[in-house]
Motif scaffolding. Structure first.
Motif, PDB file in Angstrom:
ATOM      1  N   GLN A  84      60.480  18.565  -3.403  1.00  0.00           N
ATOM      2  CA  GLN A  84      61.369  17.701  -2.620  1.00  0.00           C
ATOM      3  C   GLN A  84      61.274  16.250  -3.102  1.00  0.00           C
ATOM      4  O   GLN A  84      62.280  15.529  -3.111  1.00  0.00           O
TER       5      GLN A  84
ATOM      6  N   GLN B  15      64.391  13.552  -4.983  1.00  0.00           N
ATOM      7  CA  GLN B  15      64.863  12.224  -4.557  1.00  0.00           C
ATOM      8  C   GLN B  15      65.439  11.441  -5.729  1.00  0.00           C
ATOM      9  O   GLN B  15      66.234  10.517  -5.546  1.00  0.00           O
TER      10      GLN B  15
ATOM     11  N   LYS C  15      69.311  11.814  -6.547  1.00  0.00           N
ATOM     12  CA  LYS C  15      69.838  12.545  -5.396  1.00  0.00           C
ATOM     13  C   LYS C  15      71.316  12.252  -5.168  1.00  0.00           C
ATOM     14  O   LYS C  15      71.741  11.097  -5.221  1.00  0.00           O
TER      15      LYS C  15
ATOM     16  N   GLY D 289      74.476  13.295  -2.308  1.00  0.00           N
ATOM     17  CA  GLY D 289      74.686  13.944  -1.013  1.00  0.00           C
ATOM     18  C   GLY D 289      73.350  14.154  -0.338  1.00  0.00           C
ATOM     19  O   GLY D 289      72.374  13.447  -0.625  1.00  0.00           O
ATOM     20  N   SER D 290      73.256  15.134   0.553  1.00  0.00           N
ATOM     21  CA  SER D 290      71.985  15.327   1.252  1.00  0.00           C
ATOM     22  C   SER D 290      71.089  16.326   0.521  1.00  0.00           C
ATOM     23  O   SER D 290      69.884  16.326   0.702  1.00  0.00           O
ATOM     24  N   THR D 291      71.672  17.179  -0.322  1.00  0.00           N
ATOM     25  CA  THR D 291      70.848  18.220  -0.959  1.00  0.00           C
ATOM     26  C   THR D 291      71.003  18.283  -2.481  1.00  0.00           C
ATOM     27  O   THR D 291      70.301  19.053  -3.118  1.00  0.00           O
TER      28      THR D 291
ATOM     29  N   LYS E 294      68.584  21.103  -6.613  1.00  0.00           N
ATOM     30  CA  LYS E 294      67.249  20.562  -6.885  1.00  0.00           C
ATOM     31  C   LYS E 294      66.243  21.591  -7.376  1.00  0.00           C
ATOM     32  O   LYS E 294      65.090  21.258  -7.608  1.00  0.00           O
TER      33      LYS E 294
ATOM     34  N   PRO F 240      75.126  21.450  -5.302  1.00  0.00           N
ATOM     35  CA  PRO F 240      74.175  20.943  -4.301  1.00  0.00           C
ATOM     36  C   PRO F 240      73.788  21.982  -3.254  1.00  0.00           C
ATOM     37  O   PRO F 240      72.745  21.842  -2.612  1.00  0.00           O
ATOM     38  N   LYS F 241      74.611  23.022  -3.096  1.00  0.00           N
ATOM     39  CA  LYS F 241      74.288  24.052  -2.088  1.00  0.00           C
ATOM     40  C   LYS F 241      73.168  24.993  -2.553  1.00  0.00           C
ATOM     41  O   LYS F 241      72.705  25.847  -1.788  1.00  0.00           O
TER      42      LYS F 241
ATOM     43  N   TYR G 277      69.899  26.794  -3.092  1.00  0.00           N
ATOM     44  CA  TYR G 277      68.739  26.793  -2.194  1.00  0.00           C
ATOM     45  C   TYR G 277      67.866  28.023  -2.425  1.00  0.00           C
ATOM     46  O   TYR G 277      68.362  29.146  -2.559  1.00  0.00           O
TER      47      TYR G 277
END
Lengths: 417, 417
Positions: free
Chosen positions: A18, A22, A25, A27-29, A94, A390-391, A393
């Motif tokens: 995580q 950063q 980075k 968006g949020s993800t 990420k 970005p999605k 996961y």
């Protein structure tokens, strides 16, 4: 019984992932760390610092690769190499690449904490520009150390017109010193890579991790079709030589070709396309687009390629277009080492797991390493099969299991005593 | 007998055209003067200087229009307005638009030289941003003075992200002063525009000039199709929601729709297209493209539009895509004034010419002027029908004939005494 990771520190591992996310980075993800960019440099320095704290001997070579070495008892023996990459797609996630580097560091940090000195050296590499999206040609860093760069590679340009050479220099590299950064391949015993699956298979099987059997080599081409510009209001349809209409037909055709053999894992993609002059009331004069064609069966891929070339030729003739095809990359499928796969099976069983065995559609740094040493790969389940987005996961639990299996495999190969 | 121009100075006319083409010159024959750009400004100042030397009263209004006025004997009477534009396509030619402005100035310079004072005022306008390629919406200057700008127009962005508002301000305009630049349409008697044909009709008929009967109004839309990104190597074909494959099918379909009625002059074009994220190993998530649909028969165009919307809907459903359609411009066909056409016929006959009468597929500043006054247009033959391209060419002889007819038409309307 749910499998649990024990040797590695799952909380630290997740925090490290995580934290790296950063840098660049979006968006949020999401993450955007284009190869050789300032964000890429920042990430490399961040990971290098981590390597330093574990006591690795670190260096950034002139290809932009970050290399960290843990000495072994037999320090002149061939080393076990593990790693992946930390550059990303322009609009990426990420986990792609980052997991293989941060996971490898978690393995070494665990070994370090446990006071173990491996039998042989272990080298972690974060390879430069695996993705290839910036200069339309990937696996740069790994091909660099293996002396497989091609004529003119440094003159490839990104979308802003910057050459690879300029980008490397801005990154801090010196392309005149490539030679001193080549790796001695006789000093590598094997390569291991942990990676997210980037596809839907493990999720469909409800399995957290998988053992990779091989990589479908990609065929990458760039096609340029050229016709004649003209005013969108005045040139009658029958007199047009519209490069975009021609390209559109080729794209539709390529999509059909990859689906001709029912159930085959063949995939074809046109991911990038530019229109010239790209003005709403001008008939397109020139269209350039990329072709990505993959199959685990190279002869089937060859057949599709031939059919594609024939269709392109026919469509160009029909629309009065000329065209060129530039071959950017051509790799055959590369299969994983059976002994390494067997170690992974045995260690998984000890963890209470029976990982599915699957081919990789995406290529990885492993693809190039496969030409110089045995290799093995571990996949971690991807939510909804999504990657390069970005999605993207993977759960901390699945990641911990994949990293635990990497730890166990590393120990079996490098810390037997 | 070959027709010759007499009243105007053909050599000076050609020199003026070639001089203007030096500004924003690309290659040996092309021009790039995007609306409101530094090149556009330089061209406007260059032409303004020319207007000043002929003794016109000049101003650059806050829409970016360049306006030059020659007083008439009855100076309060409605004026004859003539002109066109000097902005260009990004990769355009030197005649499109420029001929209508430089030709109009040649007419006024000839009148001025001959010591004639027109009965009524004559106004030359070089309208701002006719082309519409920079902000994807054209006829800006003419719609400006006619108070027909639309909500949010100033916030439209060019490819670099600059808004129309910013571009106007950099050009030297003050958008808060638009109101004081509106034209009093009761003070316009007619509008005349000289333009290159931009199509192949006159060349096919071996005629140097033509009389325009009307303009096919364009329907301009922007379509955005959205699917799901994913790794080009790992997402099976059957699971993909590839926005570019969907868009390609729509482009092929639109091309077919415009050709369904045999012999109809319907034209459809997708001139601009962008892929997101535009990376070679990512399945396209989003594709945005423009649609340009024109016909002299509005009801036929309506039918094609309906069919297009239905096809788009079907293709989107087939590929799991969502979509939006934004309507940028919708104009019906606008027909030229019969009295003005009759003057042109008579004056052509005196020149020994019988110009073909033809519809214009491209729109022009005349399209908007047609809503507030009578209008007439003269076309000059285009070599190979090429326009919006550096290969655009009209011969100095043809240009002189078109300008001579403009001169004679202007004199019949504004200098009868």
């Amino acid at each position: 019984m749910k499998a649990l990771s024990k040797a590695i520190n799952a909380v630290r591992l997740n925090n490290n992932l995580q934290n790296l996310a950063q840098i660049g980075k979006i968006g949020s993800t999401g993450v955007s760390r284009l190869a050789h960019s300032p964000e890429d440099k920042q990430a490399v320095l961040h990971v290098k610092k981590h390597m330093d704290t574990i006591g690795l001997q670190t260096k950034i070579d002139h290809f932009g690769n970050l290399i960290g070495r843990m000495d072994g008892v037999a320090n002149d023996a061939p080393a076990l190499v593990i790693g992946s990459h930390i550059d990303s797609q322009p609009y990426g996630g990420k986990y792609d690449g980052a997991l293989g580097v941060i996971g490898a560091l978690e393995v070494l940090e665990s070994i370090h904490e446990q006071g173990i000195t491996p039998d042989i050296p272990i080298i972690v590499i974060a390879f430069a520009d695996e993705e290839g999206s910036r200069f339309n040609k990937g696996l740069f860093g790994v091909r660099g150390i293996l002396d497989k760069l091609e004529e003119g590679e440094l003159e490839r340009q990104d979308k802003t017109g910057m050459t690879r050479r300029q980008a490397l220099i801005e990154f801090g590299c010196d392309p005149s010193k490539f030679e001193e950064c080549l790796i001695d391949t006789s000093k590598i015993v094997a390569f291991l890579e942990l990676h997210i699956e980037q596809g839907p298979v493990l999720e469909a099987k409800e399995e957290p991790i998988g053992i990779v059997t091989g990589i479908s080599g990609p065929l990458w081409m760039t096609v340029e079709m050229e016709g004649l510009a003209g005013h969108a209001g005045s040139v009658p349809m029958a007199m047009r030589q519209d490069a975009l209409v021609g390209a559109a037909k080729v794209i539709v055709k390529l999509n059909e070709l990859a689906q001709e053999v029912n159930g085959a894992p063949t995939v074809s993609t046109v991911g990038s396309l530019q229109v010239f002059p790209d003005s709403r009331n001008i008939i397109p004069e020139k269209v350039t687009f990329t072709v990505d064609l993959r199959d685990i069966d190279e002869s089937r891929r060859d057949k599709i390629e031939q059919a594609f070339r024939q269709d392109l030729d026919n469509i160009a003739a029909e629309h009065g277009l000329t065209y060129t095809i530039h071959e950017d990359t051509r790799n055959g499928p590369r299969f994983c080492n059976e002994n390494i796969m067997q170690i992974m099976r045995e260690e998984s069983a000890e963890m209470g797991l029976t990982p599915p065995e699957l081919m990789s559609g995406p290529f990885h740094d492993s693809l190039e390493m496969s030409y110089v040493c045995d290799y093995g790969m571990i996949f971690v389940r991807s939510k909804d099969g999504i990657s390069h987005n970005p999605k993207e996961y993977s759960s901390p639990e699945d990641i911990a299991l994949g990293t635990e299996l990497l730890y166990k495999t590393v120990c079996r190969i490098a810390c037997q005593k």
